[in-house]
Design an enzyme around this catalytic site. Structure first.
Site, PDB file in Angstrom:
ATOM      1  N   ASP A  29       0.814  -1.222   0.000  1.00 11.30           N
ATOM      2  CA  ASP A  29       0.000   0.000   0.000  1.00 11.30           C
ATOM      3  C   ASP A  29       0.846   1.270   0.000  1.00 11.30           C
ATOM      4  O   ASP A  29       0.349   2.338  -0.328  1.00 11.30           O
ATOM      5  CB  ASP A  29      -0.924   0.037   1.238  1.00 11.30           C
ATOM      6  N   TYR A 145     -17.886  -4.019   8.962  1.00  8.47           N
ATOM      7  CA  TYR A 145     -17.621  -4.502   7.609  1.00  8.47           C
ATOM      8  C   TYR A 145     -18.282  -5.869   7.382  1.00  8.47           C
ATOM      9  O   TYR A 145     -17.879  -6.873   7.976  1.00  8.47           O
ATOM     10  CB  TYR A 145     -16.103  -4.636   7.389  1.00  8.47           C
ATOM     11  N   LYS A 176     -17.682   3.013  11.211  1.00  7.59           N
ATOM     12  CA  LYS A 176     -16.947   3.281   9.980  1.00  7.59           C
ATOM     13  C   LYS A 176     -17.463   2.287   8.952  1.00  7.59           C
ATOM     14  O   LYS A 176     -17.402   1.077   9.168  1.00  7.59           O
ATOM     15  CB  LYS A 176     -15.456   3.099  10.204  1.00  7.59           C
ATOM     16  N   GLY A 203     -11.626   3.947   0.634  1.00 10.64           N
ATOM     17  CA  GLY A 203     -11.489   2.884  -0.362  1.00 10.64           C
ATOM     18  C   GLY A 203     -10.184   2.970  -1.136  1.00 10.64           C
ATOM     19  O   GLY A 203      -9.318   3.807  -0.837  1.00 10.64           O
TER      20      GLY A 203
HETATM   21  P1  FBP Z   1      -9.071   3.364   3.199  1.00 12.10           P
HETATM   22  O1  FBP Z   1      -9.630   4.753   3.318  1.00 12.10           O
HETATM   23  O2  FBP Z   1      -7.672   3.363   2.675  1.00 12.10           O
HETATM   24  O3  FBP Z   1     -10.016   2.479   2.427  1.00 12.10           O
HETATM   25  O4  FBP Z   1      -8.952   2.805   4.677  1.00 12.10           O
HETATM   26  C1  FBP Z   1     -10.052   2.310   5.361  1.00 12.10           C
HETATM   27  C2  FBP Z   1      -9.774   0.965   5.986  1.00 12.10           C
HETATM   28  O5  FBP Z   1     -10.870   0.559   6.760  1.00 12.10           O
HETATM   29  C3  FBP Z   1      -8.520   0.917   6.832  1.00 12.10           C
HETATM   30  O6  FBP Z   1      -8.739   1.389   8.131  1.00 12.10           O
HETATM   31  C4  FBP Z   1      -8.163  -0.532   6.764  1.00 12.10           C
HETATM   32  O7  FBP Z   1      -6.805  -0.780   6.845  1.00 12.10           O
HETATM   33  C5  FBP Z   1      -8.606  -0.922   5.418  1.00 12.10           C
HETATM   34  O8  FBP Z   1      -9.569   0.009   4.970  1.00 12.10           O
HETATM   35  C6  FBP Z   1      -9.180  -2.322   5.397  1.00 12.10           C
HETATM   36  O9  FBP Z   1      -9.779  -2.534   4.179  1.00 12.10           O
HETATM   37  P2  FBP Z   1     -10.162  -4.016   3.715  1.00 12.10           P
HETATM   38  O10 FBP Z   1     -10.720  -4.701   4.910  1.00 12.10           O
HETATM   39  O11 FBP Z   1     -11.141  -3.795   2.619  1.00 12.10           O
HETATM   40  O12 FBP Z   1      -8.890  -4.622   3.252  1.00 12.10           O
END
Ligand code: FBP
Length: 249
Positions: A29, A145, A176, A203
């Site tokens: 990343d 999530y 979030k 994202g």
């Molecule tokens: P971004 O704004 O870069 O999408 O970050 C949000 C986030 O929730 C981070 O806190 C976390 O590291 C990442 O996305 C996890 O994303 P995923 O579970 O989709 O890999």
């Protein structure tokens, strides 16, 4: 002090930088030559005077002097999962409430993969940590999530609404969420969430800066703001971008 005052929200809205990707996604990343360095992230947070920054325990320990000098509001990401893990649907605890108190964090950030086979374990741990955190005046932000074999589309508005609603009923102070396919559906999602702040992730990096700014503007208009990572610090002009999205508040 209220959540709003603690994080200096303006019009009940705020912008936070997310920086837990070193564990969650790995070094892939860090596509520019500054993003790997936590000091850069702290500098961005300080210079833009946004509302706070999400950090992992090791970064908080190692940079506590700078965090204090800059008077940053920190959210401790208290559970994590790497892309190397065999089970991609479970996130394990990486710190304690004692740790949060020792380093004076303002909130803990916790991920639950709603729909995963170990959802109940993450719910249980979250609820225990939340109660302990609350006793000490530490807020909770839940990364709600939806994920697992049964989750066909984690950006579907009904799926996000369901996860958000569970997060509210579990008692998180803030959520979030991922941005749904249609930004206008944020209104439908937040309709089901009461007395709970709702922030959105940024994202994957949008190639076109203008596209991301347009999205951010619409998201901030319809929610309490963003907790955003890659779409900011993967760009060379990260500070400029933060200043621009602050204007949408
Ligand atoms: P971004 O704004 O870069 O999408 O970050 C949000 C986030 O929730 C981070 O806190 C976390 O590291 C990442 O996305 C996890 O994303 P995923 O579970 O989709 O890999």
């Amino acid at each position: 002090m209220s959540f709003s005052k603690t994080f200096n929200l303006k019009n009940e809205k705020g912008i936070f930088l997310a920086y837990d990707h070193g564990i969650e996604h790995g070094v892939k990343d860090f596509i520019n030559n500054r993003a790997h360095n936590p000091q850069h992230i702290l500098d961005l947070t300080y210079k833009s005077q946004i509302n706070g920054v999400v950090l992992t325990p090791g970064v908080i320990e190692k940079y506590i002097k700078e965090i204090k000098d800059y008077e940053l509001n920190t959210i401790l990401k208290i559970n994590s999962k790497s892309l190397l893990a065999e089970d991609q649907y479970f996130s394990g605890v990486t710190a304690s409430i004692d740790f949060a108190l020792k380093y004076d964090v303002k909130a803990i950030g916790y991920t639950i993969y709603f729909g995963s086979i170990r959802e109940h374990e993450m719910i249980e741990t979250f609820c225990m940590l939340k109660e302990e955190a609350k006793d000490h005046g530490i807020y909770t932000v839940l990364w709600a999530y939806p994920r697992g074999k049964n989750i066909k589309d984690d950006k579907d508005k009904n799926t996000i609404s369901y996860a958000a609603r569970i997060g509210m009923e579990l008692g998180s102070d803030a959520l979030k969420l991922k941005i749904p396919h249609q930004i206008k559906d944020i209104e439908e999602i937040t309709k089901h969430v009461h007395r709970t702040y709702v922030f959105f992730a940024g994202g994957e990096k949008e190639n076109k800066e203008e596209t991301f700014l347009k999205t951010a503007k619409e998201v901030i208009k319809r929610s309490n703001g963003m907790i955003v990572g890659r779409n900011i610090w993967q760009r060379e002009n990260a500070l400029d971008m933060l200043n621009k999205i602050k204007e949408f508040i």
